[in-house]
Design an enzyme around this catalytic site. Structure first.
Site, PDB file in Angstrom:
ATOM      1  N   HIS A  37      55.374  70.677   1.085  1.00 11.03           N
ATOM      2  CA  HIS A  37      55.240  69.649   2.127  1.00 11.03           C
ATOM      3  C   HIS A  37      53.764  69.358   2.389  1.00 11.03           C
ATOM      4  O   HIS A  37      53.371  68.201   2.543  1.00 11.03           O
ATOM      5  CB  HIS A  37      55.842  70.135   3.458  1.00 11.03           C
ATOM      6  CG  HIS A  37      57.313  70.343   3.437  1.00 11.03           C
ATOM      7  ND1 HIS A  37      57.875  71.600   3.443  1.00 11.03           N
ATOM      8  CD2 HIS A  37      58.350  69.467   3.415  1.00 11.03           C
ATOM      9  CE1 HIS A  37      59.187  71.497   3.452  1.00 11.03           C
ATOM     10  NE2 HIS A  37      59.508  70.225   3.412  1.00 11.03           N
ATOM     11  N   SER A 188      60.584  75.590  -2.024  1.00 11.53           N
ATOM     12  CA  SER A 188      61.694  75.043  -1.250  1.00 11.53           C
ATOM     13  C   SER A 188      61.812  75.828   0.050  1.00 11.53           C
ATOM     14  O   SER A 188      61.544  77.034   0.081  1.00 11.53           O
ATOM     15  CB  SER A 188      62.994  75.209  -2.051  1.00 11.53           C
ATOM     16  OG  SER A 188      64.110  75.076  -1.200  1.00 11.53           O
TER      17      SER A 188
END
Ligand code: PAF
Length: 284
Positions: A37, A188
Site C-alpha cells: 500500500h 498482502s
C-alpha cells in the site's frame, strides 16, 4: 495529516483544494496497510498535490462472514504508517456514513461485461458487485483525478477500469506493480494471518509462478495450468482454488499462446485456511 470520518468533512476539504487548483490523488484501501500500500501512496504523493487514502473495510464485498469478521483492523497503526509517507488526508468513514440499510441488503447491480464471471468472481459471488459499489461511491465523494490500485488484485483492476469507462468517471486508473517479500511472497494484508510455518510454505506459490514462465515456449496453456496446479498442490497445506491463463484485458481463458498479445496467469491458493492470490505476466 488529518483524519476525516464524515462525507461532509472530506467533501468540504476537497472543494477547498479544488478551488486552489490542487490535484487530488486517491488510494482506496481496507486498512491493514503494508509496504505494498505504501508504494501506492508514495506514487500518489509524487504525482498529485494532495494524497487521500480511504480506510474502510467494505462489508458488501465479503461473501464470507467469517472473512469479514477476521479481517485485520488497526486504524492507529495504519495512521502512523500513513503519516510516515506524508499522506495528507485519511478518510475513515463508518458503515452508516457510507451505506443505508437498502444498500447493505445487497441491491446494487452493475453490468460487468463478463469480467466478474471468471476467477475471483466465480468463487466469490457478489464480491465485485461490492467492490464496484464502494469504489464508485468513494470516487463520487473524493472526486480524484488519479486513483491507484495494486496489480496483485489483477481482476479488480480490470473491473475498476471497466467501471470508470462505463460510468464515465473523469479519473485515471493507475495500476501499480505487486510488491513482494524477499522470499517472493506477494505482500498482502492476509499474510499477517499466516503462521510462520504457513508463510514458509506459501513461498512456493510465487516460486512456481516464476518458474512456469520458462515453460511458455514448451507447453500449451492447458499443460502449463496443470503443471502449476500440480507443483503447488504437492505442498501439503497448499490447495490451489484456481489457476487460469487469461487475456489480460478480457480476462477470458486462452487456449493457444497466439490467442492474445497480453497474457496473465492468475492464481488463488488456500494456505491452510488463508486464501492468497497472486498473478504473473506470461506474455506482453
Ligand atoms: O483492494 C481493496 O483493498 C478493496 O477491494 C478496495 C479497492 C479498497 C475496495 O474496498
Amino acid at each position: 495529516m488529518v483524519i476525516f470520518n464524515s462525507v461532509k468533512e472530506i467533501q468540504e476539504a476537497v472543494a477547498a483544494y479544488k478551488t486552489s487548483s490542487k490535484t487530488i490523488g486517491f488510494v482506496p484501501t481496507m486498512g491493514a496497510l503494508h509496504e505494498g500500500h505504501l508504494s501506492l501512496i508514495k506514487r500518489c504523493k509524487s504525482e498529485n498535490d494532495i494524497c487521500i487514502v480511504s480506510i474502510f473495510v467494505n462489508p458488501t464485498q465479503f461473501n464470507n462472514k467469517q472473512d469479514l469478521a477476521t479481517y485485520p483492523r488497526d486504524l492507529g497503526k495504519d495512521a502512523k504508517l500513513l503519516e510516515s509517507v506524508d499522506c495528507d488526508i485519511i478518510f475513515a468513514p463508518t458503515e452508516q456514513e457510507i451505506y443505508n440499510d437498502n444498500e447493505l441488503a445487497g441491491t446494487f447491480s452493475f453490468s460487468f461485461n463478463g469480467l466478474d464471471e471468471v476467477m475471483e468472481g466465480k468463487f466469490r459471488p457478489g464480491h465485485f458487485n461490492g467492490v464496484v459499489q464502494i469504489v464508485s461511491k468513494l470516487f463520487s465523494i473524493v472526486t480524484p483525478s488519479k486513483a491507484y490500485f495494486g496489480e496483485k488484485d489483477f481482476q479488480q483492476v480490470a473491473i475498476i477500469k471497466h467501471m470508470v469507462k462505463e460510468l464515465k468517471y473523469p479519473v485515471e486508473i493507475i495500476p501499480c506493480p505487486i510488491l513482494r517479500e524477499g522470499s517472493g511472497l506477494a505482500l498482502s494484508s492476509r499474510n499477517t494471518l499466516l503462521t510462520s510455518e504457513e508463510k514458509k510454505k506459501a513461498i512456493t506459490i510465487s516460486k512456481v509462478l516464476n518458474e512456469c514462465r520458462n515453460f511458455v515456449a514448451r507447453m500449451s496453456p492447458e499443460e502449463l495450468t496443470q503443471w502449476v496446479v500440480n507443483e503447488i498442490n504437492k505442498v501439503d497445506i497448499l490447495q490451489v482454488e484456481y489457476f487460469e491463463i487469461v487475456d489480460g484485458n478480457s480476462l477470458q481463458k486462452i487456449t493457444n499462446w497466439s490467442d492474445s498479445e497480453y497474457v496473465v496467469g492468475c492464481i488463488t491458493v488456500y494456505c491452510g485456511k488463508i486464501r492468497l492470490i497472486d498473478n504473473i505476466r506470461l506474455k506482453g
